[in-house]
Motif scaffolding. Structure first.
Motif, mmCIF file in Angstrom:
data_model
loop_
_atom_site.group_PDB
_atom_site.id
_atom_site.type_symbol
_atom_site.label_atom_id
_atom_site.label_comp_id
_atom_site.label_asym_id
_atom_site.label_seq_id
_atom_site.Cartn_x
_atom_site.Cartn_y
_atom_site.Cartn_z
ATOM 1 N N LYS A 17 0.790 -1.232 0.000
ATOM 2 C CA LYS A 17 0.000 0.000 0.000
ATOM 3 C C LYS A 17 0.822 1.282 0.000
ATOM 4 O O LYS A 17 0.292 2.377 -0.113
ATOM 5 N N LYS A 18 2.161 1.143 0.136
ATOM 6 C CA LYS A 18 2.985 2.347 0.069
ATOM 7 C C LYS A 18 3.397 2.551 -1.383
ATOM 8 O O LYS A 18 4.015 1.686 -1.983
ATOM 9 N N THR A 19 3.032 3.721 -1.934
ATOM 10 C CA THR A 19 3.353 3.976 -3.333
ATOM 11 C C THR A 19 4.827 4.320 -3.470
ATOM 12 O O THR A 19 5.315 5.272 -2.865
ATOM 13 N N ILE A 20 5.530 3.513 -4.255
ATOM 14 C CA ILE A 20 6.973 3.732 -4.423
ATOM 15 C C ILE A 20 7.250 4.408 -5.761
ATOM 16 O O ILE A 20 8.070 5.308 -5.861
ATOM 17 N N ILE A 21 6.549 3.957 -6.794
ATOM 18 C CA ILE A 21 6.646 4.600 -8.103
ATOM 19 C C ILE A 21 5.255 5.120 -8.437
ATOM 20 O O ILE A 21 4.276 4.386 -8.367
ATOM 21 N N GLY A 38 18.420 10.471 -8.880
ATOM 22 C CA GLY A 38 17.488 10.714 -7.786
ATOM 23 C C GLY A 38 18.172 10.366 -6.487
ATOM 24 O O GLY A 38 19.099 9.553 -6.478
ATOM 25 N N PRO A 39 17.758 10.986 -5.392
ATOM 26 C CA PRO A 39 18.391 10.697 -4.106
ATOM 27 C C PRO A 39 18.107 9.256 -3.666
ATOM 28 O O PRO A 39 17.295 8.578 -4.267
ATOM 29 N N ASN A 40 18.753 8.814 -2.615
ATOM 30 C CA ASN A 40 18.519 7.464 -2.098
ATOM 31 C C ASN A 40 17.040 7.251 -1.849
ATOM 32 O O ASN A 40 16.356 8.124 -1.316
ATOM 33 N N GLY A 41 16.556 6.125 -2.271
ATOM 34 C CA GLY A 41 15.161 5.792 -2.014
ATOM 35 C C GLY A 41 14.177 6.439 -2.973
ATOM 36 O O GLY A 41 12.972 6.342 -2.791
ATOM 37 N N ALA A 42 14.690 7.097 -4.027
ATOM 38 C CA ALA A 42 13.798 7.783 -4.963
ATOM 39 C C ALA A 42 12.985 6.795 -5.790
ATOM 40 O O ALA A 42 11.926 7.118 -6.303
ATOM 41 N N GLY A 43 13.518 5.580 -5.925
ATOM 42 C CA GLY A 43 12.799 4.571 -6.716
ATOM 43 C C GLY A 43 13.525 4.191 -8.000
ATOM 44 O O GLY A 43 12.929 3.598 -8.892
ATOM 45 N N LYS A 44 14.809 4.511 -8.081
ATOM 46 C CA LYS A 44 15.568 4.193 -9.297
ATOM 47 C C LYS A 44 15.640 2.675 -9.507
ATOM 48 O O LYS A 44 15.293 2.163 -10.569
ATOM 49 N N THR A 45 16.098 1.982 -8.470
ATOM 50 C CA THR A 45 16.238 0.530 -8.591
ATOM 51 C C THR A 45 14.881 -0.133 -8.837
ATOM 52 O O THR A 45 14.763 -1.031 -9.667
ATOM 53 N N THR A 46 13.859 0.341 -8.146
ATOM 54 C CA THR A 46 12.526 -0.216 -8.334
ATOM 55 C C THR A 46 12.073 -0.044 -9.786
ATOM 56 O O THR A 46 11.545 -0.977 -10.394
ATOM 57 N N ASP A 159 22.563 -0.162 -13.023
ATOM 58 C CA ASP A 159 22.121 0.440 -11.761
ATOM 59 C C ASP A 159 23.340 0.756 -10.906
ATOM 60 O O ASP A 159 24.010 -0.146 -10.419
ATOM 61 N N GLU A 160 23.609 2.030 -10.758
ATOM 62 C CA GLU A 160 24.766 2.510 -10.005
ATOM 63 C C GLU A 160 26.038 1.734 -10.338
ATOM 64 O O GLU A 160 26.668 1.135 -9.469
ATOM 65 N N PRO A 161 26.429 1.782 -11.601
ATOM 66 C CA PRO A 161 27.575 0.970 -12.029
ATOM 67 C C PRO A 161 28.899 1.464 -11.461
ATOM 68 O O PRO A 161 29.875 0.721 -11.478
ATOM 69 N N THR A 192 22.154 6.801 -10.875
ATOM 70 C CA THR A 192 23.154 7.315 -9.948
ATOM 71 C C THR A 192 22.456 8.295 -9.009
ATOM 72 O O THR A 192 21.388 8.801 -9.325
ATOM 73 N N HIS A 193 23.052 8.519 -7.841
ATOM 74 C CA HIS A 193 22.481 9.588 -7.023
ATOM 75 C C HIS A 193 23.412 10.796 -6.994
ATOM 76 O O HIS A 193 23.206 11.739 -6.246
ATOM 77 N N LEU A 194 24.456 10.734 -7.843
ATOM 78 C CA LEU A 194 25.389 11.850 -7.893
ATOM 79 C C LEU A 194 25.231 12.640 -9.186
ATOM 80 O O LEU A 194 25.396 12.111 -10.275
HETATM 81 N N1 LIG Z 1 10.593 -5.078 -1.850
HETATM 82 C C1 LIG Z 1 10.303 -3.909 -1.246
HETATM 83 N N2 LIG Z 1 9.371 -3.869 -0.268
HETATM 84 C C2 LIG Z 1 9.059 -2.704 0.330
HETATM 85 N N3 LIG Z 1 9.628 -1.535 0.045
HETATM 86 C C3 LIG Z 1 10.567 -1.499 -0.922
HETATM 87 C C4 LIG Z 1 10.952 -2.685 -1.618
HETATM 88 N N4 LIG Z 1 11.905 -2.343 -2.515
HETATM 89 C C5 LIG Z 1 12.084 -1.029 -2.388
HETATM 90 N N5 LIG Z 1 11.289 -0.496 -1.431
HETATM 91 C C6 LIG Z 1 11.220 0.912 -1.050
HETATM 92 O O1 LIG Z 1 11.109 1.654 -2.232
HETATM 93 C C7 LIG Z 1 11.794 2.876 -2.132
HETATM 94 C C8 LIG Z 1 12.653 3.053 -3.335
HETATM 95 O O2 LIG Z 1 13.694 2.114 -3.313
HETATM 96 P P1 LIG Z 1 14.746 2.002 -4.481
HETATM 97 O O3 LIG Z 1 15.681 0.907 -4.122
HETATM 98 O O4 LIG Z 1 14.043 1.902 -5.765
HETATM 99 O O5 LIG Z 1 15.501 3.386 -4.397
HETATM 100 P P2 LIG Z 1 16.776 3.896 -5.189
HETATM 101 O O6 LIG Z 1 16.367 5.123 -5.889
HETATM 102 O O7 LIG Z 1 17.347 2.808 -5.998
HETATM 103 O O8 LIG Z 1 17.741 4.278 -4.007
HETATM 104 P P3 LIG Z 1 19.322 4.113 -3.840
HETATM 105 O O9 LIG Z 1 19.930 5.337 -4.398
HETATM 106 O O10 LIG Z 1 19.486 4.049 -2.372
HETATM 107 O O11 LIG Z 1 19.734 2.867 -4.536
HETATM 108 C C9 LIG Z 1 12.542 2.831 -0.812
HETATM 109 O O12 LIG Z 1 11.846 3.637 0.099
HETATM 110 C C10 LIG Z 1 12.481 1.393 -0.398
HETATM 111 O O13 LIG Z 1 12.401 1.301 0.995
#
Ligand SMILES: Nc1ncnc2c1ncn2[C@@H]1O[C@H](COP(=O)(O)OP(=O)(O)OP(=O)(O)O)[C@@H](O)[C@H]1O
Ligand SMILES: [Mg+2]
Lengths: 305, 258
Positions: A17-21, A38-46, A159-161, A192-194
């Protein structure tokens, strides 16, 4: 059907229920290097995980060279090569065995020549027959890139190579990516976050924050129109006396050490220095900063530098 | 599919120390067999047929079964632990084929080991022990005993798939293996004690040897009890295996790979 290598439309993903993207849309053009910033946790990896079908999107579409990832998964994935987060490999097998292993996962068959070519490209020939567990992180990153390129993908996603790479490694990575984009027309997306890293490596930057699209702009545009715009920090024999001089050029901020002009034309700096010295104020330091850094921090809600 | 299976078998070779499993288990088996031959006096020596069938029960029914479960489960869990699953799941290959190649390769690996082990078991039995009074052809017996074991492997390997995908833990697989193997007999006993019909429970159906016309094979198995008939038991095994596999494959198909 779009001819763009990658089109992302209204992508959304929630975890519990938490919107990540959140309704993320963007498009990439052929042969360009994109910084996914995007900063840490922005959702790049997701986002990247969804682009390569590791995560199922809740909503939205991902179109790769005209193929919808959801309905034509194989077709879409055959033009994507990727390293998601760390370049995990089979540690007990050699670099060659790892490359062969991944090459067997593609049709048509990938030749040993192609493997050798890539190993040379990432300069791993010397260690390719060693077990991967003996590799340094930098070597693993390079092997990761090599295996992602086996099937000649038209899109390379990393992803962050630069994680764990030393300055030399980063420079080499940059040159690999440049070659791929310029010579082979590969579209590259690097997260990247830089900002500084994105500026050095990329043609365009795509900024996201809290899973939302923030801004996309080209580095070239910037060099033409924005290059001249800088932020300048001054330190003088008497900062107090300098303020009236600077105020003519823009908004002035003062802290313990510096007086800051948040945005001026670079060409104006010599004039300012001359004017100050004419009034008997001597300058110890002038620091010029890219306005992009501020923009990025502002956009992403970070502290102002 | 064949190149995927080649990949899986290759990884199994490196991951599960197959070389060492072969060396150690075969080594121990040979040492024990030869020692028995040397140190037991002539009267106490087992006949070739009883040595053969006991060896097969022990090795096919326990060691290989257990090792097959480990191979198959770890082919799934280790990819998750090491993160290499990502490298597999981003290829233009369906998740169904990915998991399928793991299940089939686990089965093939177990079968190949079975062939190697049973050739040795047969040779050791007929060369070291007295085969002259055997009530059945021992080569046929050895091969038949292997055949009866194969459906059991299918069931346990499907169980491995579901454990691998649901729990992502080889430890859970190992524990569950022992639980089913030991508790199975107890539960069946309990069912019988309470006069319930245990036929639909998987455990009594896993001793297919009881249905054999070959007396060496069926006599050895009789102590374990048995189900209603060969076809019935095979159907029960198939149904259980299918259900387990479907759950495992469905789960793998749907899951987010983090
Ligand atoms: N499997 C998961 N279950 C719950 N929350 C998740 C999951 N994967 C990621 N998140 C949340 O999604 C948000 C985005 O995470 P993501 O890894 O995409 O960020 P990011 O932009 O890659 O950050 P970073 O620069 O730290 O790598 C974070 O708040 C993380 O806690
Ligand atoms: Mg990340």
């Amino acid at each position: 059907m779009s001819s763009k290598p990658l089109v992302v439309k209204n992508l959304s993903k929630s975890f519990k229920k938490k919107t990540i993207i959140d309704d993320l849309s963007f498009e990439l053009d052929k042969g360009k290097i994109y910084g996914f910033l995007g900063p840490n946790g922005a959702g790049k990896t997701t986002t990247i995980r969804m682009l390569v079908s590791l995560l199922h999107a809740d909503k939205g579409e991902i179109i790769v060279n005209g193929h919808n990832l959801k309905t034509e998964r194989s077709k879409a994935l055959s033009s994507i090569g990727a390293v998601v987060e760390n370049p995990e490999m089979y540690n007990l097998m050699s670099g060659t065995q790892n490359m062969q292993h991944f090459s067997r996962m593609h049709t048509p068959k990938i030749s040993q020549d192609r493997i050798n070519e890539l190993v040379n490209f990432v300069e791993l020939s010397g260690a390719i027959d060693d077990k991967v567990k003996t590799y340094s992180l930098g070597m693993k990153q390079r092997l990761g890139i090599a295996q992602a390129l086996l099937h000649k993908p038209s899109i390379l996603i990393l992803d962050e190579p630069t994680n764990g790479l030393d300055p030399k490694g980063i420079r080499e990575l940059r040159s690999y990516l440049r070659t791929l984009a310029d010579d082979e027309g590969v579209t590259v997306l690097v997260s990247t976050h830089l900002l500084s890293e994105a500026e050095m490596m990329c043609d365009e930057v795509l900024i996201i924050q809290d899973g939302k699209f923030v801004k996309q702009f080209s580095m070239n545009e910037k060099t033409e129109s924005e290059e001249q715009r800088v932020k300048a920090l001054f330190r003088a024999t008497s900062n107090k006396e300098l303020i009236p001089v600077l105020e003519k050029y823009g908004t002035v901020e003062e802290d313990k050490k510096y007086i800051t002009l948040s945005e001026i034309e670079q060409d104006q700096i010599p004039t300012i220095i001359k004017e100050a010295s004419d009034q008997g104020i001597l300058l110890y330091e002038v620091i010029l900063k890219d306005t992009l850094e501020d923009q990025f921090l502002e956009l992403t809600g970070g502290e102002k530098a | 599919m064949s190149s995927l299976m080649y990949n899986e078998l290759l990884k199994t070779w490196y991951r599960n120390g197959v070389k060492w499993f072969l060396i150690i288990v075969l080594g121990l088996y040979l040492i024990i067999s030869v020692s028995l031959r040397i140190f037991l006096n002539e009267g106490a020596l087992p006949s070739a047929e009883s040595f053969l069938i006991t060896s097969q029960m022990l090795i096919n029914g326990t060691f290989l079964l257990f090792y097959g479960v480990i191979i198959t489960t770890s082919s799934i869990t280790s990819e998750f632990h090491k993160g290499t699953i990502k490298q597999l799941a981003i290829r233009p290959i369906s998740r169904l084929s990915l998991l399928g190649s793991k299940l089939v390769s686990g089965f093939l690996a177990t079968l190949m080991l079975m062939v190697v082990f049973n050739i040795i078991i047969y040779l050791v039995s007929v060369l070291l022990f007295d085969a002259s009074s055997a009530s059945e052809n021992l080569l046929v017996t050895a091969a038949l005993a292997c055949l009866y074991q194969i459906p059991v492997y299918v069931f346990y390997l499907c169980l491995s798939v579901i454990i691998g995908t649901l729990f992502k833990s080889t430890t859970v697989a190992v524990v569950l293996f022992f639980v089913i193997d030991t508790a199975g007999g107890m539960v069946t006993g309990l069912f019988q004690l309470l006069d319930w019909n245990a036929s639909y429970f998987i455990y009594p159906n896993l001793t297919l040897e009881v249905y054999s016309d070959n007396e060496i094979i069926s006599n050895q198995a009789m102590v374990m009890g048995g189900g209603e008939g060969l076809l019935f038991s095979l159907t029960i095994i198939a149904v259980y295996s299918l259900i387990l596999a479907v759950i495992g494959f469905y789960r793998f198909q749907k899951q987010d790979i983090a």
